[in-house]
Motif scaffolding. Structure first.
Motif, PDB file in Angstrom:
ATOM      1  N   ARG A 105       0.816  -1.225   0.000  1.00 31.77           N
ATOM      2  CA  ARG A 105       0.000   0.000   0.000  1.00 31.77           C
ATOM      3  C   ARG A 105       0.844   1.267   0.000  1.00 31.77           C
ATOM      4  O   ARG A 105       0.436   2.298  -0.533  1.00 31.77           O
ATOM      5  N   ARG A 106       1.981   1.228   0.715  1.00 29.69           N
ATOM      6  CA  ARG A 106       2.890   2.372   0.812  1.00 29.69           C
ATOM      7  C   ARG A 106       2.274   3.580   1.516  1.00 29.69           C
ATOM      8  O   ARG A 106       2.707   4.708   1.330  1.00 29.69           O
ATOM      9  N   SER A 107       1.252   3.355   2.329  1.00 30.21           N
ATOM     10  CA  SER A 107       0.650   4.435   3.107  1.00 30.21           C
ATOM     11  C   SER A 107       0.031   3.848   4.368  1.00 30.21           C
ATOM     12  O   SER A 107      -0.264   2.647   4.425  1.00 30.21           O
ATOM     13  N   SER A 108      -0.173   4.688   5.370  1.00 34.33           N
ATOM     14  CA  SER A 108      -0.751   4.215   6.624  1.00 34.33           C
ATOM     15  C   SER A 108      -2.228   3.882   6.439  1.00 34.33           C
ATOM     16  O   SER A 108      -2.913   4.468   5.601  1.00 34.33           O
ATOM     17  N   TYR A 109      -2.711   2.928   7.223  1.00 36.49           N
ATOM     18  CA  TYR A 109      -4.107   2.522   7.124  1.00 36.49           C
ATOM     19  C   TYR A 109      -4.555   1.863   8.422  1.00 36.49           C
ATOM     20  O   TYR A 109      -3.731   1.536   9.289  1.00 36.49           O
ATOM     21  N   SER A 110      -5.856   1.681   8.555  1.00 38.37           N
ATOM     22  CA  SER A 110      -6.415   1.048   9.742  1.00 38.37           C
ATOM     23  C   SER A 110      -7.308  -0.113   9.333  1.00 38.37           C
ATOM     24  O   SER A 110      -7.887  -0.118   8.240  1.00 38.37           O
ATOM     25  N   VAL A 111      -7.404  -1.098  10.214  1.00 40.08           N
ATOM     26  CA  VAL A 111      -8.377  -2.180  10.067  1.00 40.08           C
ATOM     27  C   VAL A 111      -9.187  -2.184  11.352  1.00 40.08           C
ATOM     28  O   VAL A 111      -8.699  -2.583  12.404  1.00 40.08           O
ATOM     29  N   ARG A 112     -10.414  -1.707  11.276  1.00 40.88           N
ATOM     30  CA  ARG A 112     -11.235  -1.565  12.472  1.00 40.88           C
ATOM     31  C   ARG A 112     -11.779  -2.900  12.967  1.00 40.88           C
ATOM     32  O   ARG A 112     -12.044  -3.049  14.167  1.00 40.88           O
ATOM     33  N   GLU A 113     -11.958  -3.844  12.061  1.00 39.69           N
ATOM     34  CA  GLU A 113     -12.512  -5.149  12.443  1.00 39.69           C
ATOM     35  C   GLU A 113     -11.725  -6.230  11.709  1.00 39.69           C
ATOM     36  O   GLU A 113     -12.020  -6.562  10.564  1.00 39.69           O
ATOM     37  N   VAL A 114     -10.707  -6.771  12.367  1.00 43.23           N
ATOM     38  CA  VAL A 114      -9.826  -7.758  11.746  1.00 43.23           C
ATOM     39  C   VAL A 114     -10.600  -8.981  11.285  1.00 43.23           C
ATOM     40  O   VAL A 114     -10.366  -9.515  10.196  1.00 43.23           O
ATOM     41  N   GLU A 115     -11.544  -9.444  12.098  1.00 43.02           N
ATOM     42  CA  GLU A 115     -12.286 -10.669  11.780  1.00 43.02           C
ATOM     43  C   GLU A 115     -13.127 -10.530  10.512  1.00 43.02           C
ATOM     44  O   GLU A 115     -13.522 -11.528   9.915  1.00 43.02           O
ATOM     45  N   ALA A 116     -13.387  -9.297  10.077  1.00 42.02           N
ATOM     46  CA  ALA A 116     -14.194  -9.083   8.881  1.00 42.02           C
ATOM     47  C   ALA A 116     -13.398  -9.288   7.604  1.00 42.02           C
ATOM     48  O   ALA A 116     -13.973  -9.325   6.514  1.00 42.02           O
ATOM     49  N   HIS A 117     -12.080  -9.436   7.712  1.00 40.63           N
ATOM     50  CA  HIS A 117     -11.223  -9.604   6.545  1.00 40.63           C
ATOM     51  C   HIS A 117     -10.789 -11.062   6.446  1.00 40.63           C
ATOM     52  O   HIS A 117     -10.071 -11.564   7.318  1.00 40.63           O
ATOM     53  N   ALA A 118     -11.206 -11.719   5.387  1.00 41.87           N
ATOM     54  CA  ALA A 118     -10.952 -13.156   5.241  1.00 41.87           C
ATOM     55  C   ALA A 118      -9.474 -13.492   5.309  1.00 41.87           C
ATOM     56  O   ALA A 118      -9.079 -14.489   5.915  1.00 41.87           O
ATOM     57  N   GLU A 119      -8.640 -12.634   4.700  1.00 43.89           N
ATOM     58  CA  GLU A 119      -7.214 -12.927   4.657  1.00 43.89           C
ATOM     59  C   GLU A 119      -6.540 -12.754   6.014  1.00 43.89           C
ATOM     60  O   GLU A 119      -5.444 -13.262   6.244  1.00 43.89           O
ATOM     61  N   LEU A 120      -7.203 -12.041   6.940  1.00 40.00           N
ATOM     62  CA  LEU A 120      -6.640 -11.826   8.273  1.00 40.00           C
ATOM     63  C   LEU A 120      -7.271 -12.735   9.327  1.00 40.00           C
ATOM     64  O   LEU A 120      -6.669 -12.973  10.374  1.00 40.00           O
ATOM     65  N   ARG A 121      -8.465 -13.234   9.039  1.00 38.77           N
ATOM     66  CA  ARG A 121      -9.247 -13.957  10.048  1.00 38.77           C
ATOM     67  C   ARG A 121      -8.481 -15.146  10.631  1.00 38.77           C
ATOM     68  O   ARG A 121      -8.451 -15.349  11.851  1.00 38.77           O
ATOM     69  N   ALA A 122      -7.850 -15.925   9.778  1.00 38.37           N
ATOM     70  CA  ALA A 122      -7.143 -17.119  10.248  1.00 38.37           C
ATOM     71  C   ALA A 122      -5.910 -16.786  11.073  1.00 38.37           C
ATOM     72  O   ALA A 122      -5.426 -17.612  11.846  1.00 38.37           O
ATOM     73  N   LEU A 123      -5.419 -15.544  10.913  1.00 40.38           N
ATOM     74  CA  LEU A 123      -4.203 -15.134  11.620  1.00 40.38           C
ATOM     75  C   LEU A 123      -4.498 -14.266  12.830  1.00 40.38           C
ATOM     76  O   LEU A 123      -3.588 -13.961  13.610  1.00 40.38           O
ATOM     77  N   ALA A 124      -5.750 -13.840  12.986  1.00 39.62           N
ATOM     78  CA  ALA A 124      -6.093 -12.812  13.975  1.00 39.62           C
ATOM     79  C   ALA A 124      -5.706 -13.193  15.397  1.00 39.62           C
ATOM     80  O   ALA A 124      -5.187 -12.370  16.153  1.00 39.62           O
ATOM     81  N   GLY A 125      -5.976 -14.424  15.802  1.00 37.71           N
ATOM     82  CA  GLY A 125      -5.631 -14.853  17.158  1.00 37.71           C
ATOM     83  C   GLY A 125      -6.278 -14.007  18.238  1.00 37.71           C
ATOM     84  O   GLY A 125      -5.685 -13.766  19.290  1.00 37.71           O
TER      85      GLY A 125
END
Length: 204
Positions: A105-125
């Motif tokens: 992305r090369r810029s700052s960003y936020s993810v307000r709900e990690v579980e809502a992102h399929a690619e992050l869900r399995a890693l969220a812990g």
């Protein structure tokens, strides 16, 4: 009418509280930025970067990666938080994925709900939200900075980072970029004074 007045007073007090808290965090960001910019060694900048950021943003964890000159991999150089053992392993796996996305992305960003992102869900812990930013020098990404889970003093579970948090975080990341560059330049200057750049031998 009285209930409405009470409600208005409570809302006004909450707004004033948020404004005061935001101003306090920005002041702490600027103060820490000055400390980092005056740090003599890169390692001191890295230590301050994660520990102070976690405190300023009420984050449970902060992780900073930098690109290794030999392997070209982005490796963890500093982290702060209570995670250990299996929990730390899960956090670092999540951060590895977040670092790749941050570099893309090369810029700052936020993810307000990690579980809502399929690619992050399995890693969220158990992680609920995060903020991430690239660290750049001369247009090239040389590192990443991220925070995970916002601590809520009045709750038994993490809160979520918001747009105000992202604004503070982005400013903080710019301080980290400049501080790492400044400390590196000071280190190079010391080496050039103490060692011959051609032979590598100590100067007499």
């Amino acid at each position: 009418e009285m209930a409405a007045a009470v409600a208005e007073g409570i809302a006004r007090a909450e707004r004033e509280g948020r404004i005061a808290a935001s101003a306090n965090r920005m002041a702490n960001t600027n103060e820490t930025g000055i400390r980092m910019l005056s740090a003599p060694e890169v390692n001191e900048v890295l230590r301050l970067a994660t520990s102070s950021l976690a405190l300023i943003l009420d984050a449970e964890h902060a992780v900073l990666r930098m690109q290794d000159e030999d392997s070209k991999r982005f490796v963890i150089r500093s982290d702060f938080g209570a995670a250990d053992g299996p929990q730390q392993g899960r956090l670092f796996r999540l951060d590895k994925h977040v670092a790749r996305e941050t570099i893309r992305r090369r810029s700052s960003y936020s993810v307000r709900e990690v579980e809502a992102h399929a690619e992050l869900r399995a890693l969220a812990g158990g992680c609920r939200s995060l903020l991430a930013a690239p660290l750049k020098r001369d247009g090239r990404v040389f590192g990443t900075l991220a925070v995970y889970d916002k601590v809520a003093a009045d709750r038994f579970y993490p809160s979520r980072f918001d747009s105000d948090d992202l604004q503070v975080f982005t400013k903080y990341a710019s301080y980290v970029e400049r501080a790492i560059a400044a400390a590196g330049e000071r280190s190079d200057a010391r080496r050039s004074r103490n060692f011959d750049p051609e032979t590598g031998l100590p100067n007499e």
